[in-house]
Design an enzyme around this catalytic site. Structure first.
Site, mmCIF file in Angstrom:
data_model
loop_
_atom_site.group_PDB
_atom_site.id
_atom_site.type_symbol
_atom_site.label_atom_id
_atom_site.label_comp_id
_atom_site.label_asym_id
_atom_site.label_seq_id
_atom_site.Cartn_x
_atom_site.Cartn_y
_atom_site.Cartn_z
ATOM 1 N N HIS B 49 70.106 122.431 101.653
ATOM 2 C CA HIS B 49 69.906 122.286 103.097
ATOM 3 C C HIS B 49 68.722 121.384 103.401
ATOM 4 O O HIS B 49 67.733 121.370 102.670
ATOM 5 C CB HIS B 49 69.688 123.658 103.720
ATOM 6 C CG HIS B 49 70.905 124.536 103.644
ATOM 7 N ND1 HIS B 49 71.996 124.333 104.441
ATOM 8 C CD2 HIS B 49 71.199 125.594 102.847
ATOM 9 C CE1 HIS B 49 72.921 125.241 104.145
ATOM 10 N NE2 HIS B 49 72.461 126.017 103.177
ATOM 11 N N ARG B 324 75.014 137.177 100.156
ATOM 12 C CA ARG B 324 73.655 136.752 100.482
ATOM 13 C C ARG B 324 72.754 137.990 100.381
ATOM 14 O O ARG B 324 73.074 139.023 100.973
ATOM 15 C CB ARG B 324 73.580 136.245 101.911
ATOM 16 C CG ARG B 324 74.528 135.124 102.280
ATOM 17 C CD ARG B 324 74.465 134.899 103.784
ATOM 18 N NE ARG B 324 75.338 133.838 104.256
ATOM 19 C CZ ARG B 324 76.610 134.007 104.600
ATOM 20 N NH1 ARG B 324 77.174 135.211 104.490
ATOM 21 N NH2 ARG B 324 77.325 133.002 105.044
ATOM 22 N N ILE B 349 66.245 136.176 98.894
ATOM 23 C CA ILE B 349 66.453 134.720 98.780
ATOM 24 C C ILE B 349 67.892 134.391 99.187
ATOM 25 O O ILE B 349 68.730 134.051 98.363
ATOM 26 C CB ILE B 349 66.128 134.222 97.350
ATOM 27 C CG1 ILE B 349 64.757 134.733 96.904
ATOM 28 C CG2 ILE B 349 66.154 132.697 97.299
ATOM 29 C CD1 ILE B 349 63.588 134.291 97.757
ATOM 30 N N GLU B 350 68.148 134.534 100.471
ATOM 31 C CA GLU B 350 69.445 134.127 100.997
ATOM 32 C C GLU B 350 69.315 132.692 101.502
ATOM 33 O O GLU B 350 68.248 132.091 101.420
ATOM 34 C CB GLU B 350 69.872 135.070 102.128
ATOM 35 C CG GLU B 350 68.951 135.026 103.337
ATOM 36 C CD GLU B 350 69.455 135.891 104.489
ATOM 37 O OE1 GLU B 350 70.657 136.110 104.587
ATOM 38 O OE2 GLU B 350 68.617 136.337 105.290
#
Lengths: 421, 497
Positions: B49, B324, B349-350
């Site tokens: 991302h 997630r 940690i999604e």
């Protein structure tokens, strides 16, 4: 660089019959490239009988049927390479192949026959929800595990899809001591041959449930069960019809897809209905000198038809070489299936090419009883034949005589339709 | 006695192992699965991302942008394919455009480089086509794609080459703290360590709560994806989704997107549903239906619709689910525990966790090194030796490969062009594959359009040969997932021998 007359891609029933016929019609340098470790293709794992009734007028097993052709390949001294994968072909008839002994080879040929066969539709393509445990096999994979590798893929079995391989495997697994609980079929009819339903399910008391599908897969490491449900007309599960079946094995027999990756990459146009190349009455694809036959062209029910078709493709490849590549494509007639006819093979007729009868093979999209198969030349009905039953599971064929075709100099299209009685 | 133990071998544990390996420490990674990377990092959108949408001021935003910037170097060091294909959020109405402008503002505060608000013409300069209803959108050029498990395997392999120990099939049962460190009891054995790193994914709360009185809660939030055949690869370039206004799943996702994978298949997804089982990655009827009906409806907006006008159901090759690890604090939980010295969390940690993990790991290790005076080793090797996959070789390289090793001429997986040489290499690699799925994850054998129909029995045979076990002992994904059983006749024969 040496130039072959013909390179045949695939040494299964189609490839072998094509190569033999090409040789018998004058092709000198013929090479078969086969990725398996022996000639015969999928026939080698089809150890049941029922092959060859049309070709040899006796019932053979798959390996026996394959052996008759393989022996002829040897007798005719036709060259072949096993364990060899074709990576690429192009329209200039260059074939790139690889194997362990010869490494990467780029081979030039005057003609190519595509005979790569087909693959099974996998679970992923069905989008069935649930976990991904071990124990889910396509029916052909299970057949290979039992008949070639000599192991059992499991013991309590549910089969989804009533394609021929699924039906054959229902019987095969039962004979090996497994319990086949049910065969579920999404459609209201089977896509398998009637004789297989009788001999493989009915004779063993295995239930066949139509309009039923797997709606959930259970199990973490190994499959523990599946949920079946009745399906509505839009193929959505009908509420409250879910039923849990405990099983450690799910076999999928949900369709076969011609393996045309290398044809597609070579830019050979495919027919979206057959997923095979578009061919003319010579089984020549739209790429000149490249022919296709067998299950890579369209999926067949009977190997005898594959052999017939392939023999014709082989002969035509030999003719192509004899006339030095020149082909007479001046007149082009399109063949269409409509009103229930899903496709025709061939899709194109070049009537000036040669003077012989035309065999058109086709499949219908649903079951019709007491219906007529009608053939139209342009808009004129020239043939109407009553059939007690036509089903998607059985390929139909119709022969059009050359005299009939020659009577229509303005022929633009041939349409095959189903007309209800 | 170890200096550092890392619980979990997903992207978090792998990143930490790689960072810690640069110090003079005895390090072990313990993993409950039968293979590394068998949880969250295995099934996700594979997206790096840009950081445009992570809320400003959060750890997610900070580490997302930092992590993104690390990917070029990291993936080049580890020989992992990584592509900055860019991210586009398209808008079809003014409400969407409003959101686009809000995200642009957020992106600027997060210092995401190069983010632009574009009108329709601007978008069409980046992608040649969008549906007629698309009026504009957001473009984030630093958005990228990576294969998450290839990255995790590469990190772990490199950690192993730098002397990190790995213990698979070890599920942590309890942890005790004493003056010198921790006793970590697994179902197999007891480990002792000075420092303990919690990278347990969806189970990170259980690990934390065994040690710390600052309790945390991790909720598994499922996301499902559909994979399409790589034949569509020419038509999908950037990662494209609709501006996430009025989406199903209550905004827990970054939006339904379409993106290429580095392996050229196309990924569609994903949705978001809270579930209860922390290991339940099964796909659901609701989830798959949500994705297919979304794309049926909105396909016409996408650049691909120029060439493929309708959602191509017949190109679906598979679907997968992933979890997630969502923290109830709605942010990453990272760093040393306040009440337990030497215990470090890398939890919750999604998304954008895959992107952020390398940066988080670096930060955690830097802080620990400083506080506890870890000494750098001068023998750390950051770059991985990796042989190019056969499918990426040109003819000359292939010719050469077969000359050097005949088994490169033996193509086992025809859909993905994986050779016997590569399958054997995966089995004999540092963290060698011991089952069919592990071979698949390392080589792609079985990931193509036939989904292992032809090659999985052959892969199983190679495993049996190379591991000197019987075919009936070969598993799909570890203990209990056997594929073959003896035929009745064989059984008798074997018993009589």
């Amino acid at each position: 660089m040496k130039t072959y007359d013909l390179i045949v891609i695939g040494g299964g029933p189609a490839g072998m019959a094509a190569a033999i016929s090409a040789r018998e019609n004058g092709c000198e340098d013929v090479l078969i490239l086969e990725r398996g470790s022996s000639l015969g293709g999928i026939l080698n794992q089809c150890i049941h009988n029922g092959f060859g009734l049309l070709t040899f007028h006796e019932e053979l097993t798959g390996p026996e049927y394959a052996a008759r052709y393989a022996e002829k390949i040897c007798a005719l001294n036709i060259d072949y390479q096993l364990n060899t994968t074709v990576i690429r072909i192009d329209r200039e008839k260059k074939v790139t192949a690889i194997n362990a002994d010869k490494g990467l080879q780029i081979l030039q040929s005057k003609t190519i026959i595509l005979a790569m066969g087909c693959r099974e539709r996998p679970r992923g393509a069905l989008n069935i929800p649930g976990s991904r445990p071990a124990g889910i096999f396509s029916a052909g994979t299970a057949q290979r595990i039992i008949n070639i590798d000599g192991y059992m893929p499991g013991h309590n079995v549910v089969i989804l899809g009533s394609g021929d391989i699924g039906l054959i495997m229902a019987r095969r697994m039962t004979l090996e001591g497994a319990k086949v609980k049910v065969v579920a079929e999404l459609m209201p009819y089977s896509s398998g041959l009637k004789r297989n339903i009788v001999q493989c399910l009915d004779d063993f008391g295995i239930p066949l449930k139509f309009r039923t599908s797997v709606v959930k897969i259970h199990g973490d490491k190994r499959l523990t069960g599946v949920t079946l449900a009745r399906m509505d007309d839009r193929n959505k599960p009908i509420p409250d019809t879910e039923e849990f079946y405990e099983c450690d094995t799910l076999l999928l027999s949900v369709g076969l897809i011609p393996e045309n990756e290398i044809s597609d990459e070579a830019g050979i146009p495919l027919d979206p209905s057959t997923c095979g190349p578009v061919v003319n009455n010579d089984f020549e694809t739209e790429a000149e000198g490249i022919f296709a036959c067998g299950n890579v062209l369209h999926v067949h029910d009977l190997v005898d038809f594959v052999s017939q078709e392939a023999a014709s493709a082989g002969k035509n490849a030999a003719c192509y070489i004899r006339r030095n590549g020149l082909s007479n494509k001046e007149r082009t007639v399109r063949l269409f299936g409509s009103d229930g006819v899903r496709y025709t093979v061939p899709q194109i007729l070049n009537p000036d090419r040669k003077d012989e009868d035309l065999t058109v093979r086709f499949r219908v999209g649903e079951v019709y009883q007491n219906a007529f198969i009608s053939v139209f030349f342009n808009d004129q009905c020239i043939l109407r034949r009553k059939k007690p039953i036509v089903t998607p599971g059985e390929m139909e064929l119709i022969k059009l005589r050359k005299e009939q075709i020659n009577q229509f100099p303005d022929l633009k299209s041939i349409t095959i339709k189903i007309e209800k009685g | 006695m170890y200096d550092a133990i890392i619980i979990g071998s997903g992207i978090s544990g792998a990143s930490l192992a790689y960072e810690l390996a640069a110090y003079k420490l005895r390090i072990a990674v313990i993993e409950k699965g039968s293979d590394i990377c068998s949880g969250t990092s295995r099934g996700n959108s594979a997206t790096v991302h840009s950081g445009h949408d992570a809320a400003y001021g959060t750890q997610k935003a900070l580490y997302n942008v930092m992590g993104n910037a690390m990917f070029d170097q990291l993936c080049s060091d580890l020989k992992v394919p990584f592509i900055r294909n860019g991210t586009i959020l398209f808008a079809i109405n003014e409400a969407d455009m409003e959101e686009v402008r809000r995200l642009k503002h957020n992106a600027d505060k997060n210092h995401v480089p190069g983010v632009e608000v574009l009108d329709r013409d601007g978008l069409l300069r980046i992608e040649h086509y969008f549906g007629p209803d698309v009026i504009g959108g957001l473009y984030a050029p630093t958005g990228g794609i990576v294969c998450p498990y290839t990255l995790v395997i590469a990190l772990c392999e490199q950690a192993l080459r730098n002397h990190v120990d790995f213990f698979l099939n070890n599920k942590v049962m309890c942890i005790q703290k004493n003056a010198t460190g921790f006793f970590v009891t697994t179902n197999k054995t007891v480990f002792q360590t000075r420092f303990l790193f919690n990278c347990a994914g969806t189970h990170a709360d259980e690990i934390n709560n065994m040690v710390s009185s600052n309790k945390i809660t991790i909720l598994p939030r499922k996301g499902e994806h559909i994979l399409l055949d790589k034949k569509l690869a020419p038509y999908v370039r950037a990662t494209i989704s609709q501006t996430p206004v009025n989406l199903p799943s209550g905004g827990h996702t970054k939006g339904m997107g379409i993106m290429p994978s580095v392996d050229k298949t196309i990924i569609l997804g994903c949705d978001a549903h809270d579930v209860t089982d922390k290991d339940d990655t099964a796909t659901t009827a609701i989830g798959l239906d949500e994705i297919t009906s979304y794309f049926e409806k909105n396909w016409r907006h996408l650049p691909i619709s120029e060439k493929i006008p309708k959602f191509p159901h017949n190109r679906i090759i598979n679907a997968f689910g992933g979890l997630r690890p969502h923290s109830t604090t709605d942010d990453f939980i990272i760093g040393e525990s306040e009440d337990v010295a030497g215990f470090f969390n890398m939890a919750g940690i999604e998304s954008p966790g895959l992107t952020a993990a390398p940066a988080i790991a670096k930060k955690i290790v830097q802080d620990a090194a400083e506080k506890y005076h870890f000494e750098k080793t001068d023998v750390f090797i950051p770059t991985r030796d990796h042989v190019k996959p056969f499918r990426d070789m040109n003819d000359e390289e292939r010719r050469q490969a077969v000359m050097e090793n005949k088994e490169y001429g033996d193509i086992v997986c025809r859909c993905e062009m994986v050779t016997k040489a590569e399958i054997k290499a995966a089995i004999h690699s540092p963290l060698g594959a011991t089952n069919v799925n592990a071979v698949k994850m390392r080589t792609r054998a079985g990931m193509g359009r036939c989904q292992g129909g032809f090659c999985s029995p052959v892969v199983a045979k190679i495993l049996a040969e190379e591991l000197s076990i019987d075919l009936t002992e070969v598993t799909q994904s570890g203990e209990g997932s056997n594929i073959f059983f003896p035929k009745n006749g064989n059984q008798a024969k074997r018993n009589s021998q």
